[in-house]
Design a protein around this motif. Sequence first.
Motif, PDB file in Angstrom:
ATOM      1  N   THR A  94      23.652  30.750  38.398  1.00  0.00           N
ATOM      2  CA  THR A  94      24.401  30.408  37.193  1.00  0.00           C
ATOM      3  C   THR A  94      25.310  29.226  37.517  1.00  0.00           C
ATOM      4  N   PHE A  95      25.726  28.521  36.464  1.00  0.00           N
ATOM      5  CA  PHE A  95      26.542  27.328  36.647  1.00  0.00           C
ATOM      6  C   PHE A  95      27.865  27.484  35.906  1.00  0.00           C
ATOM      7  N   TRP A  96      28.956  27.108  36.595  1.00  0.00           N
ATOM      8  CA  TRP A  96      30.311  27.347  36.109  1.00  0.00           C
ATOM      9  C   TRP A  96      31.131  26.071  36.159  1.00  0.00           C
ATOM     10  N   VAL A  97      32.105  25.978  35.263  1.00  0.00           N
ATOM     11  CA  VAL A  97      33.003  24.835  35.235  1.00  0.00           C
ATOM     12  C   VAL A  97      33.938  24.921  36.437  1.00  0.00           C
ATOM     13  N   GLU A  98      33.987  23.850  37.219  1.00  0.00           N
ATOM     14  CA  GLU A  98      34.845  23.849  38.401  1.00  0.00           C
ATOM     15  C   GLU A  98      36.306  23.806  37.995  1.00  0.00           C
ATOM     16  N   LEU A  99      37.115  24.614  38.664  1.00  0.00           N
ATOM     17  CA  LEU A  99      38.548  24.630  38.386  1.00  0.00           C
ATOM     18  C   LEU A  99      39.227  23.419  39.013  1.00  0.00           C
ATOM     19  N   PRO A 100      40.300  22.927  38.409  1.00  0.00           N
ATOM     20  CA  PRO A 100      41.095  21.905  39.081  1.00  0.00           C
ATOM     21  C   PRO A 100      41.790  22.491  40.308  1.00  0.00           C
ATOM     22  N   GLN A 101      42.476  21.652  41.045  1.00  0.00           N
ATOM     23  CA  GLN A 101      43.213  22.121  42.210  1.00  0.00           C
ATOM     24  C   GLN A 101      44.069  23.323  41.823  1.00  0.00           C
ATOM     25  N   HIS A 102      44.010  24.389  42.608  1.00  0.00           N
ATOM     26  CA  HIS A 102      44.695  25.617  42.206  1.00  0.00           C
ATOM     27  C   HIS A 102      45.186  26.383  43.428  1.00  0.00           C
ATOM     28  N   ARG A 103      45.981  27.407  43.146  1.00  0.00           N
ATOM     29  CA  ARG A 103      46.502  28.311  44.175  1.00  0.00           C
ATOM     30  C   ARG A 103      46.276  29.741  43.709  1.00  0.00           C
ATOM     31  N   ALA A 104      46.459  30.673  44.610  1.00  0.00           N
ATOM     32  CA  ALA A 104      46.365  32.087  44.247  1.00  0.00           C
ATOM     33  C   ALA A 104      47.574  32.485  43.410  1.00  0.00           C
ATOM     34  N   THR A 106      50.767  34.522  42.005  1.00  0.00           N
ATOM     35  CA  THR A 106      51.839  35.341  42.571  1.00  0.00           C
ATOM     36  C   THR A 106      51.644  36.784  42.110  1.00  0.00           C
ATOM     37  N   PRO A 107      52.300  37.747  42.731  1.00  0.00           N
ATOM     38  CA  PRO A 107      52.200  39.117  42.239  1.00  0.00           C
ATOM     39  C   PRO A 107      52.579  39.244  40.762  1.00  0.00           C
ATOM     40  N   ALA A 108      53.620  38.557  40.335  1.00  0.00           N
ATOM     41  CA  ALA A 108      54.030  38.631  38.934  1.00  0.00           C
ATOM     42  C   ALA A 108      52.962  38.053  38.022  1.00  0.00           C
ATOM     43  N   GLU A 109      52.345  36.939  38.419  1.00  0.00           N
ATOM     44  CA  GLU A 109      51.294  36.331  37.595  1.00  0.00           C
ATOM     45  C   GLU A 109      50.068  37.234  37.527  1.00  0.00           C
ATOM     46  N   LEU A 110      49.737  37.871  38.639  1.00  0.00           N
ATOM     47  CA  LEU A 110      48.614  38.806  38.631  1.00  0.00           C
ATOM     48  C   LEU A 110      48.910  39.986  37.721  1.00  0.00           C
ATOM     49  N   GLY A 111      50.123  40.523  37.786  1.00  0.00           N
ATOM     50  CA  GLY A 111      50.487  41.632  36.911  1.00  0.00           C
ATOM     51  C   GLY A 111      50.371  41.274  35.444  1.00  0.00           C
ATOM     52  N   ALA A 112      50.768  40.059  35.085  1.00  0.00           N
ATOM     53  CA  ALA A 112      50.724  39.638  33.686  1.00  0.00           C
ATOM     54  C   ALA A 112      49.293  39.502  33.178  1.00  0.00           C
ATOM     55  N   VAL A 113      48.408  38.895  33.995  1.00  0.00           N
ATOM     56  CA  VAL A 113      47.038  38.712  33.531  1.00  0.00           C
ATOM     57  C   VAL A 113      46.295  40.046  33.482  1.00  0.00           C
ATOM     58  N   LEU A 114      46.609  40.975  34.388  1.00  0.00           N
ATOM     59  CA  LEU A 114      45.987  42.295  34.326  1.00  0.00           C
ATOM     60  C   LEU A 114      46.465  43.078  33.105  1.00  0.00           C
ATOM     61  N   GLY A 185      43.917  36.364  45.087  1.00  0.00           N
ATOM     62  CA  GLY A 185      42.955  35.283  45.223  1.00  0.00           C
ATOM     63  C   GLY A 185      41.941  35.215  44.110  1.00  0.00           C
ATOM     64  N   ASN A 186      41.805  36.281  43.319  1.00  0.00           N
ATOM     65  CA  ASN A 186      40.878  36.288  42.187  1.00  0.00           C
ATOM     66  C   ASN A 186      41.571  35.947  40.873  1.00  0.00           C
ATOM     67  N   ALA A 187      42.782  35.432  40.957  1.00  0.00           N
ATOM     68  CA  ALA A 187      43.486  34.896  39.785  1.00  0.00           C
ATOM     69  C   ALA A 187      44.048  33.541  40.205  1.00  0.00           C
ATOM     70  N   ALA A 188      43.406  32.479  39.745  1.00  0.00           N
ATOM     71  CA  ALA A 188      43.741  31.127  40.178  1.00  0.00           C
ATOM     72  C   ALA A 188      44.710  30.475  39.199  1.00  0.00           C
ATOM     73  N   PRO A 195      47.130  32.154  34.678  1.00  0.00           N
ATOM     74  CA  PRO A 195      46.151  32.506  35.705  1.00  0.00           C
ATOM     75  C   PRO A 195      44.749  32.656  35.122  1.00  0.00           C
ATOM     76  N   VAL A 196      43.769  32.178  35.859  1.00  0.00           N
ATOM     77  CA  VAL A 196      42.368  32.253  35.458  1.00  0.00           C
ATOM     78  C   VAL A 196      41.680  33.290  36.340  1.00  0.00           C
ATOM     79  N   LEU A 197      41.077  34.300  35.715  1.00  0.00           N
ATOM     80  CA  LEU A 197      40.388  35.339  36.478  1.00  0.00           C
ATOM     81  C   LEU A 197      39.072  34.801  37.034  1.00  0.00           C
ATOM     82  N   LEU A 198      38.837  35.065  38.311  1.00  0.00           N
ATOM     83  CA  LEU A 198      37.617  34.655  38.990  1.00  0.00           C
ATOM     84  C   LEU A 198      36.799  35.881  39.369  1.00  0.00           C
TER      85      LEU A 198
END
Length: 261
Positions: A94-104, A106-114, A185-188, A195-198
Amino acid sequence: MHGFRGVGPSTDLVLHAGLVAGVEVRDVELIRNGSNALYRVAGGAVARVGRPGRLDQAAKEVEVSRWLRTQGVSAVEAVAGIHQLVMVDRRPVTFWVELPQHRAATPAELGAVLRALHAAPRPSGEGLPELDPLARCAETVETARFLTLAERRFLRERLADLSQRWQELPPELPPSVVHGDAWQGNAAVSGSRAPVLLDLEAVSVGPPEWDLVPLAADAVRFKGIERQDYRTFVAAYGHDVTDWAGFDTFADLCELRGLSS
């Protein structure tokens, strides 16, 4: 199509898949080679080469990506306007749109997206599979060549024990769509974007606690993150899974699943 950078078993598959899908493929670069292989190709796209015979799994990932975006949950985006789900030598590509430069995240950002993911209604149609916390673990225990007989026997007993404990879990939060492999690492995060879920392979329906336990266990059992960082995760999500009677069972399940992978 020309040029290769990096080493991986599926590089030739990407070239073939690009021809079939109608995607320009050149200067292929291996990003990661694990249970799935990821390759950077031309035009800001990434090719994902799955395990043999897993076309249905690849199709689910594409559909989940599209559904999440309709629910306002940011997720990695499948390339549109092409023939997705190419099979080459029994491997789905499958083919996916490449993400721009990103980081993992934070715990707070992961909590919000979940929290946003778990609040989304289940998709219509055939729906998602039920969460299987020990998917492929038994197969791994039986086929791993480096295990001694004693280790294999121990792991078989551990699998049987955890399978029984899974069936006896006390209820807590209502079932929801879960990511299935929720770690930072699965939320960029790119810049100020959400955050973008990977890695949507394990998305399913099950107890939302499954997505909360990995970070909680990292804080409580392994001191992988500071307790203050864990508290920001709890504040962003709105629930502390360590207060749940089933926490230890879920943490044990996560550890065994991590070992098998």
